[in-house]
Design a protein around this motif. Structure first.
Motif, mmCIF file in Angstrom:
data_model
loop_
_atom_site.group_PDB
_atom_site.id
_atom_site.type_symbol
_atom_site.label_atom_id
_atom_site.label_comp_id
_atom_site.label_asym_id
_atom_site.label_seq_id
_atom_site.Cartn_x
_atom_site.Cartn_y
_atom_site.Cartn_z
ATOM 1 N N MET A 1 -103.673 14.917 -90.213
ATOM 2 C CA MET A 1 -102.624 15.606 -90.973
ATOM 3 C C MET A 1 -102.568 17.075 -90.545
ATOM 4 S SD MET A 1 -102.323 15.882 -95.116
ATOM 5 C CE MET A 1 -104.104 16.008 -95.295
ATOM 6 N N VAL B 1 -97.592 10.192 -97.226
ATOM 7 C CA VAL B 1 -96.645 9.690 -96.217
ATOM 8 C C VAL B 1 -97.416 9.211 -94.986
ATOM 9 C CG1 VAL B 1 -94.857 10.403 -94.565
ATOM 10 C CG2 VAL B 1 -94.634 11.026 -96.984
ATOM 11 N N ASP B 2 -98.360 10.026 -94.523
ATOM 12 C CA ASP B 2 -99.184 9.633 -93.361
ATOM 13 C C ASP B 2 -99.886 8.301 -93.617
ATOM 14 O OD1 ASP B 2 -98.535 11.802 -91.923
ATOM 15 O OD2 ASP B 2 -100.515 12.763 -91.952
ATOM 16 N N ALA C 1 -95.243 1.672 -95.492
ATOM 17 C CA ALA C 1 -94.072 2.562 -95.548
ATOM 18 C C ALA C 1 -92.776 1.784 -95.424
ATOM 19 C CB ALA C 1 -94.140 3.607 -94.431
ATOM 20 N N ALA D 1 -99.115 5.923 -95.774
ATOM 21 C CA ALA D 1 -98.180 4.796 -95.882
ATOM 22 C C ALA D 1 -97.696 4.343 -94.505
ATOM 23 C CB ALA D 1 -96.988 5.182 -96.765
ATOM 24 N N ARG D 2 -97.617 5.283 -93.575
ATOM 25 C CA ARG D 2 -97.122 4.931 -92.234
ATOM 26 C C ARG D 2 -98.180 4.242 -91.387
ATOM 27 N NH1 ARG D 2 -93.827 9.952 -89.846
ATOM 28 N NH2 ARG D 2 -93.820 8.525 -88.095
ATOM 29 N N LEU E 1 -90.262 7.508 -93.339
ATOM 30 C CA LEU E 1 -90.818 6.234 -93.806
ATOM 31 C C LEU E 1 -90.004 5.039 -93.307
ATOM 32 C CD1 LEU E 1 -91.518 7.389 -97.455
ATOM 33 C CD2 LEU E 1 -93.256 6.851 -95.745
ATOM 34 N N GLN F 1 -99.998 13.812 -96.982
ATOM 35 C CA GLN F 1 -101.115 12.890 -96.802
ATOM 36 C C GLN F 1 -100.709 11.463 -97.181
ATOM 37 O OE1 GLN F 1 -104.684 14.091 -98.914
ATOM 38 N NE2 GLN F 1 -105.977 12.771 -97.645
ATOM 39 N N GLN G 1 -91.296 3.376 -100.479
ATOM 40 C CA GLN G 1 -90.346 4.426 -100.088
ATOM 41 C C GLN G 1 -89.775 5.138 -101.312
ATOM 42 O OE1 GLN G 1 -87.367 2.402 -97.794
ATOM 43 N NE2 GLN G 1 -88.779 1.880 -96.131
#
Lengths: 386, 341
Positions: free
Chosen positions: A1, B212-213, B226, B215-216, A385, B210, B232
């Motif tokens: 990150m 979003v990262d 994601a 989930a991807r 996403l 964090q 979403q």
């Protein structure tokens, strides 16, 4: 990150320029004269309140088409000045529906994509508060899935032949024009083959049927095109570019303060009913409403500032609309929770009359202009996403 | 962002990326003081961001917001904001600031003047980083002066917040310090609430990034989670809360030193940021699943701080009651003009 990375959306605190203060005072003085006599439950209709005479008065004051070039009847003022006028009208519950769609999106769309003749023909009338527009996007089988529209415009020697049905077109029965998206061809993708048209609603072959909503009001309509003949020059922009044009139109539709001010009349009545010395629970509820409204307004001013700079804050506008709808939808529930009285259209208490109206209209706030689910899908795409 | 703010943004992220390592956060968790990090912050000149008289006040506030939000994204485990505020308040009154970390708190008790010195009697509960601070600025809510006092002159009982950040109780039995005129405990509470609102905004952005990262990259049912609309839609809600908290905090920082605007803006920020904590942390943990509630995963460094910060310097309900009462006095017709003043 990578924590140094910016987020995909930008909201910087922006201050309205000091020169907008005078304009704000002018609008407030005007409203104090013009709408104080209108009952609160009518003012609660806000941008669903249709009053052609009021719209003409705004036109006379030079408050419509504010940002447009003077050659089209506009006033060449800034987007932030327009923001101030619009938020004052909404906060006061002014009946702005008649000119609302024309001033907000139809006019700007024609300025961007319309022909010189189309602009000359309709923009001055909009700026005078005399020419009204409806939206022609949804259809019986196309709600959130706009790319599935089936109403077809076929090019002939005489012009465009249109057959199909548009739905939920607010004020079509009282408007002069509609900007509609029709299918003009087929492409590899569903978004291809769409085009936008300037439709004169008085033409033969167009039938408009009002649909009554929960409150008993008629504002939205079914508009049936039965082999209606539109002139050749009704096409807006480029044939087949309807999808990208309609997306630009939606950016105007989603970015404004009407996306969190729809329940302002009820907020006002809640504060009024609370009195100057509210009990603790009521004070806390008012404080929370004020906080959410204040933050939303700053988000919205930030979007207006980006528009003023010529940027395209489509993602930011979706975010404000989503957060804004949650706020304005909760107000009737807050009123119910605090006072627990039975809403009534005939009550002597303004609170209960306004509550009667807004309780029944609030569900529309997360439907009109793009559903909550569609907006969140746009935000999710912005976040990477999907 | 102005040019200086951009420079500060980049310099701050560089410094914090280098110095606020997972190891530094782990050590802070068990009470170890991060002297190397603090020295780097000091050398970078960040401590006087709010105090610097050569910069116009609105730019100072903008610079401080950028710096403090960056610090919060990295979860800097030191009283950076507290020190900046104390140094600014002292500089404005021409009082020399002691070197090293500083902190402040509202005093439950009283102060009185005795010769050249001010005397303090009472207690200051849950003072941020008191054990690491050289000196503390303390004042009663309705007093017209504050007292700057060396921390060692009071009695310190160690305590901590949910995230194990030092929140020590201080007790003073007629202890002498330096008078700092023209500041009340109310000024300190407003400054503290602003700092926490900014910290919440920064930490929520970290949590959003964090999550979003995660989930991807997390794969279930054969694809990244994601790609599920349920995930979403939740992250879109989290993004909305992060945006609202941030702009409210920015508005509070911009208004903090303007007596006409600060009460509204700070209350709004602490309320809105606090509300964002409940929704934001719930979504982040839900999306992370079981790994997110382990000590070995790093999500908790942010979420446990968020749960602490929303209660510090006034919870949402405290500020909402105050703001709600002041709005109620405006009446229905006065509500909107008061909000847009």
């Amino acid at each position: 990150m990578n924590l140094a990375q910016p987020l995909p959306f930008t909201f910087n605190l922006a201050t309205l320029p000091a020169e907008t203060n005078r304009l704000r005072t002018e609008v407030r003085d005007f409203l104090a004269r013009e709408i104080e006599a209108i009952p609160f439950e009518k003012r609660a209709q806000s941008w669903s309140g249709f009053d052609p005479a009021f719209s003409r008065k705004l036109g006379e004051r030079g408050w419509l088409g504010l940002t447009w070039p003077k050659q089209y009847g506009g006033h060449e003022r800034t987007a932030l000045e327009r923001y101030v006028v619009v938020e004052e009208l909404l906060a006061a519950g002014a009946p702005v529906a008649a000119h609302w769609i024309a001033d907000r999106q139809s006019g700007p769309l024609l300025l961007k994509f319309g022909t010189e003749d189309q602009r000359q023909r309709v923009l001055p009338g909009i700026a005078r508060g005399e020419t009204f527009f409806a939206i022609g996007m949804s259809e019986p089988d196309s709600g959130s899935d706009l790319a599935s529209v089936r109403t077809r415009a076929v090019r002939t020697n005489e012009g465009w032949r249109v057959t199909g049905t548009k739905l939920w077109s607010s004020w079509a029965h009282k408007s002069h024009y509609m900007i509609a998206v029709f299918r003009t061809g087929e492409g590899a993708q569903r978004q291809a083959g769409l085009s936008q048209f300037l439709v004169d609603l008085s033409l033969p072959g167009i039938r408009i049927r009002p649909i009554t909503d929960l409150t008993g009001h008629e504002h939205f309509n079914e508009v049936v095109f039965d082999d209606a003949l539109l002139p050749e020059d009704a096409l807006i922009g480029t044939e087949g570019d309807g999808w990208s044009q309609v997306t630009a139109e939606l950016a105007y539709e989603r970015s404004g303060p009407e996306r969190f001010l729809s329940s302002m009349m009820l907020v006002r009545q809640i504060v009024e009913a609370a009195g100057p010395e509210p009990r603790e629970r009521t004070a806390i509820a008012i404080g929370r409403m004020a906080a959410r409204l204040h933050a939303l307004r700053n988000l919205s001013i930030s979007v207006a500032t980006q528009l003023q700079r010529g940027e395209n804050p489509a993602l930011e506008a979706s975010l404000v609309k989503d957060v804004g709808a949650i706020f304005e939808q909760e107000i009737p529930d807050i009123a119910h929770d605090l006072f627990g009285q039975e809403p009534s259209a005939a009550s002597t208490e303004a609170l209960l009359r306004v509550q009667h109206y807004l309780t029944q209209t609030a569900p529309s706030f997360s439907l009109r202009g793009g559903t909550r689910e569609i907006l969140r899908g746009i935000i999710a795409r912005g976040l990477g996403l999907r | 962002m102005n040019e200086t703010a951009l420079l500060i943004h980049d310099a701050a992220h560089r410094l914090f990326t280098q110095h606020v390592t997972p190891e530094v956060l782990r050590r802070a968790e068990v009470g170890e003081w991060c002297q190397d990090l603090w020295d780097a912050i000091d050398e970078a000149g960040f401590l006087d961001t709010l105090a610097d008289a050569d910069t116009p006040p609105d730019e100072r506030a903008a610079n401080a917001f950028v710096l403090l939000k960056a610090a919060a994204r990295h979860l800097v485990p030191a009283p950076l904001g507290e020190t900046m505020v104390v140094r600014a308040l002292l500089a404005a009154r021409k009082v020399r600031a002691p070197s090293g970390p500083l902190s402040f708190a509202v005093l439950e008790g009283h102060t009185h003047q005795h010769g050249d010195h001010a005397h303090l009697k009472g207690r200051a509960p849950r003072v941020p980083h008191a054990r690491n601070a050289q000196s503390l600025l303390l004042g009663t809510p309705d007093g017209r002066e504050c007292v700057l006092i060396a921390t060692r002159r009071g009695r310190l009982s160690q305590d901590a917040n949910i995230a194990s950040e030092p929140r020590d109780d201080m007790a003073f039995a007629d202890t002498a310090g330096t008078t700092v005129p023209g500041i009340s405990g109310r000024d300190l509470k407003l400054a503290g609430a602003t700092l926490r609102a900014i910290a919440i905004a920064g930490a929520l952005e970290r949590v959003l990034m964090q999550t979003v990262d995660y989930a991807r990259t997390r794969v279930q049912f054969g694809k990244p989670i994601a790609s599920f609309q349920a995930i979403q839609q939740q992250l879109a809600v989290l993004a909305g809360h992060a945006a609202a908290a941030s702009i409210a905090a920015e508005a509070a920082m911009a208004a903090l030193f303007d007596p006409n605007r600060r009460d509204l803006a700070v209350a709004v920020a602490k309320i809105r940021a606090g509300e964002a904590v409940a929704a934001g942390t719930a979504i982040a943990h839900q999306v992370h699943g079981a790994i997110g509630i382990t000590r070995e995963h790093s999500l908790h460094y942010a979420t446990r701080r968020l749960w602490s910060w929303r209660a510090e310097f006034g919870a949402e309900a405290d500020w909402a009651e105050e703001l709600g009462r002041s709005m109620a006095r405006e009446g229905g017709a006065g509500f909107w003009p008061a909000l847009t003043r």
